[in-house]
Scaffold this motif. Structure first.
Motif, PDB file in Angstrom:
ATOM      1  N   LYS A  95      87.160  50.761  59.250  1.00 46.77           N
ATOM      2  CA  LYS A  95      88.646  51.568  59.537  1.00 46.77           C
ATOM      3  C   LYS A  95      88.037  51.940  61.419  1.00 46.77           C
ATOM      4  CE  LYS A  95      90.385  52.947  55.642  1.00 46.77           C
ATOM      5  NZ  LYS A  95      91.786  52.850  55.970  1.00 46.77           N
ATOM      6  N   ASN A 117      86.080  58.286  57.139  1.00 46.32           N
ATOM      7  CA  ASN A 117      87.099  57.275  56.678  1.00 46.32           C
ATOM      8  C   ASN A 117      86.561  56.237  56.207  1.00 46.32           C
ATOM      9  OD1 ASN A 117      87.143  57.104  59.048  1.00 46.32           O
ATOM     10  ND2 ASN A 117      88.629  56.520  60.124  1.00 46.32           N
ATOM     11  N   ASN A 118      85.475  56.275  56.730  1.00 42.31           N
ATOM     12  CA  ASN A 118      85.117  55.038  56.720  1.00 42.31           C
ATOM     13  C   ASN A 118      83.276  54.940  54.999  1.00 42.31           C
ATOM     14  OD1 ASN A 118      85.655  52.239  57.933  1.00 42.31           O
ATOM     15  ND2 ASN A 118      85.084  53.007  59.680  1.00 42.31           N
ATOM     16  N   GLU A 135      92.823  49.035  65.264  1.00 43.75           N
ATOM     17  CA  GLU A 135      93.587  49.008  64.279  1.00 43.75           C
ATOM     18  C   GLU A 135      95.180  48.768  64.417  1.00 43.75           C
ATOM     19  OE1 GLU A 135      93.775  52.195  59.993  1.00 43.75           O
ATOM     20  OE2 GLU A 135      91.443  51.306  61.250  1.00 43.75           O
ATOM     21  N   GLY A 178      96.967  48.757  59.071  1.00 45.59           N
ATOM     22  CA  GLY A 178      95.683  48.686  59.175  1.00 45.59           C
ATOM     23  C   GLY A 178      94.643  47.421  59.217  1.00 45.59           C
TER      24      GLY A 178
END
Length: 239
Positions: free
Chosen positions: A55, A121-122, A163, A167
């Motif tokens: 992301k 977020n990853n 992105e 997504g």
């Protein structure tokens, strides 16, 4: 009767030898920048099996270089075209100084990429990568595009990997404060370069990606390609 046997053997020899030259190095599914997965190689070809992508919250800077084809690179391009059932319109002559050119796009800001890979977020991406040290990320692609797009990529103030709303990772060109999206389908990506991950621990003892290994070879001292080799690895925790 004997002459017929010779003819049959000669025909079989031609049929059995022919396809090997055509299949060598063929890549039908060339990955795009930011793709994460594994590369599978054989004598006849190589294939990248993509499992996903990270992301990206902040655009990652991409460098653009125009490079003359070498004999080896041109062969890779021709094999890529054959894999698509197409003929190459380019002509490469080894004895002529002037060679056709292609574009090489590279993730130049690997520090930004590393930071975002280690972001919260990853966390799912890192957990997945930590299970197998053979996973790599595509950090370089070789491509051709139409004349207009090639010129824009070369002259752009900045090119970013970003992105989109779905997504998915895409290219973005910044020109005179105007942002334009580039579709991967508009590019003939015929080759790629991979980088590996070197793992270590942060100050809290949690597993993190310490470096992105540009040539996917050995890791720096104190880091490991396979996280399982690190001593006293704790269960994966949030940063």
């Amino acid at each position: 009767m004997r002459s017929k046997h010779y003819l049959m053997l000669w025909a079989l020899l031609i049929i059995s030898c022919g396809p090997i030259k055509e299949l060598g190095g063929t890549q039908n599914n060339t990955p795009s920048l930011g793709a994460i997965g594994k590369e599978h190689k054989s004598i006849l070809n190589k294939k990248f099996e993509q499992i996903g992508s990270p992301k990206i919250e902040e655009g990652i800077t991409i460098s653009v270089l125009e490079i003359p084809f070498t004999k080896s690179e041109f062969k890779t391009y021709v094999q890529y075209k054959k894999g698509r059932g197409e003929e190459s319109n380019l002509v490469f002559t080894d004895s002529i100084a002037s060679k056709p050119e292609y574009l090489k796009l590279n993730i130049s800001d690997k520090i930004n990429l590393l930071t975002q890979l280690n972001n919260e977020n990853n966390s799912n991406v890192r957990s997945y990568l930590a299970n197998d040290g053979e996973y790599t990320i595509v950090t370089e692609i070789s491509l051709l595009a139409n004349e207009n797009l090639t010129d824009r990529l070369k002259k752009a103030e900045h090119v970013f990997l970003v992105e989109d709303n779905n997504g998915l990772l895409i290219l973005e060109i910044l020109e005179s404060n105007q942002r334009t999206i580039v579709k991967w389908s508009d590019l003939e990506i015929f080759d790629y370069g991979l980088s590996g991950f070197c793992w270590g621990k942060n100050r809290y003892g949690n597993l993190v990606i310490k470096t992105i290994n540009g040539d996917n070879s050995g890791c720096p001292k104190g880091t490991e390609k396979k996280p399982s080799k690190l001593n006293d690895i704790k269960p994966y925790l949030k940063l």
